[in-house]
Design a protein around this motif. Structure first.
Motif, short mmCIF file in Angstrom:
data_model
loop_
_atom_site.label_atom_id
_atom_site.label_comp_id
_atom_site.label_asym_id
_atom_site.label_seq_id
_atom_site.Cartn_x
_atom_site.Cartn_y
_atom_site.Cartn_z
N ASP A 66 -4.68 -0.84 13.15
CA ASP A 66 -5.77 0.06 12.73
C ASP A 66 -5.17 1.21 11.93
OD1 ASP A 66 -8.36 1.03 12.47
OD2 ASP A 66 -8.82 0.71 14.59
N ASP B 109 -4.69 -9.43 10.43
CA ASP B 109 -4.88 -9.63 11.87
C ASP B 109 -3.51 -9.59 12.53
OD1 ASP B 109 -7.58 -9.88 11.75
OD2 ASP B 109 -7.54 -12.07 11.50
N ASP C 56 -5.32 -1.33 2.27
CA ASP C 56 -6.30 -2.36 1.88
C ASP C 56 -6.72 -3.07 3.16
OD1 ASP C 56 -4.09 -3.84 2.49
OD2 ASP C 56 -3.81 -4.68 0.49
N VAL C 57 -7.13 -4.31 3.07
CA VAL C 57 -7.55 -5.03 4.28
C VAL C 57 -6.31 -5.23 5.16
CG1 VAL C 57 -8.52 -7.18 5.14
CG2 VAL C 57 -9.39 -6.18 3.02
N LEU C 58 -6.42 -4.78 6.40
CA LEU C 58 -5.25 -4.89 7.29
C LEU C 58 -5.17 -6.31 7.86
CD1 LEU C 58 -5.57 -1.49 9.17
CD2 LEU C 58 -4.07 -2.08 7.24
N CYS D 112 0.80 -1.23 0.00
CA CYS D 112 0.00 0.00 0.00
C CYS D 112 0.84 1.28 0.00
CB CYS D 112 -0.89 0.04 1.23
SG CYS D 112 -1.83 -1.46 1.50
#
Ligand code: 2AM
Length: 180
Positions: free
Chosen positions: A86, A146, A142-144, A38
Motif C-alpha cells: 500500500d 499484488d 502506479d498500479v502496485l 516510479c
C-alpha cells in the motif's frame, strides 16, 4: 562516570518486530521493482521492521530503566502474514501490511503500549496499523503489484534506536528479548 554532555544525550527509540532476512530480501526485491518504475528511495532491507510502540526521545538517564523494564515483559510470539502493498500519499511511503491484521498482533502492541504508558514512557496508546515501510519519497506510484503472502513467526522483541544520517534515518537494534 558519564560526562554532563553524555548524561544529557537522548535517543529516539521504538519497539519493533524485525523481519527475517529471507522475507526482507523478497520484499526488497518487490519494492525495487516499484522504485525502478516510479522512483523513490528504497530502504535498507536489513532495517525492515514492524513498529509496535514508538517512544520518541528517551533521555539517557531513563534508558537503563527501560531496558530493565522490557526484560520483564514476558510477551507472546505472534504469527505475521504480510499480504498487501500500500501507499500513503501524505508521507510518500510504500509499505507492506496485512489485509486483516491478526488480533494477537494487535493485542501484542496494545499490551506493550499499556505497559509503557503505565510508567510514563508513552503519553498515549494508539491502535496499531501494522506496516513495514519499504520506500520513502515515492511521489508517483502506479498500479502496485499484488503481494504473494509472506508468513513467519515473530519470536523476538527489538528495542531500536533511530539515528539521522545523510541518507535519512538509520535504525540500530539496542536490545532484543525472546517472545515466548
Ligand atoms: P514509519 O516507517 O511509518 O515512518 C522509527 O521511526 C519507526 O517508528 C518507524 O517504523 C516509523 O514508522 C515509526 N514512527 C515514527 N514516528 C512515529 C510516531 N509518531 N508514531 C508511531 N510510529 C512512529
Amino acid at each position: 562516570m558519564a560526562t554532563e554532555a553524555e548524561g544529557a544525550r537522548s535517543a529516539r527509540l521504538f519497539f519493533a518486530l524485525w523481519l527475517p532476512a529471507g522475507v526482507a530480501r523478497s520484499l526488497h526485491s518487490v519494492a525495487d521493482g516499484v522504485v525502478g518504475r516510479c522512483g523513490g528511495r528504497l530502504l535498507n532491507q536489513d532495517s525492515f521492521h514492524l513498529t509496535l510502540a514508538f517512544l520518541g526521545d528517551v533521555p539517557a538517564p531513563r534508558q537503563p530503566e527501560l531496558l530493565e523494564l522490557a526484560s520483564g515483559f514476558e510477551l507472546p510470539s505472534v504469527a505475521i502474514r504480510l499480504d498487501k502493498l500500500d501507499y500513503w500519499k501524505h508521507n510518500q511511503i510504500l509499505w507492506a501490511g496485512c489485509r486483516e491484521p491478526e488480533p494477537v498482533l494487535l493485542a501484542l502492541a496494545a499490551t506493550l503500549q499499556e505497559k509503557l504508558l503505565a510508567v510514563d514512557f508513552l503519553t498515549e496508546t494508539r491502535p496499531l496499523l501494522p506496516h513495514v515501510s519499504l520506500v520513502r519519497k515515492l511521489l508517483h506510484p502506479d498500479v502496485l503489484p499484488d503481494l504473494d503472502p509472506f508468513e513467519w513467526s515473530a519470536d523476538e522483541l527489538v528495542l531500536a534506536r533511530s539515528c539521522r544520517s545523510g541518507r535519512g534515518a538509520e535504525y540500530e537494534a539496542m536490545a532484543r528479548w525472546p517472545l515466548a
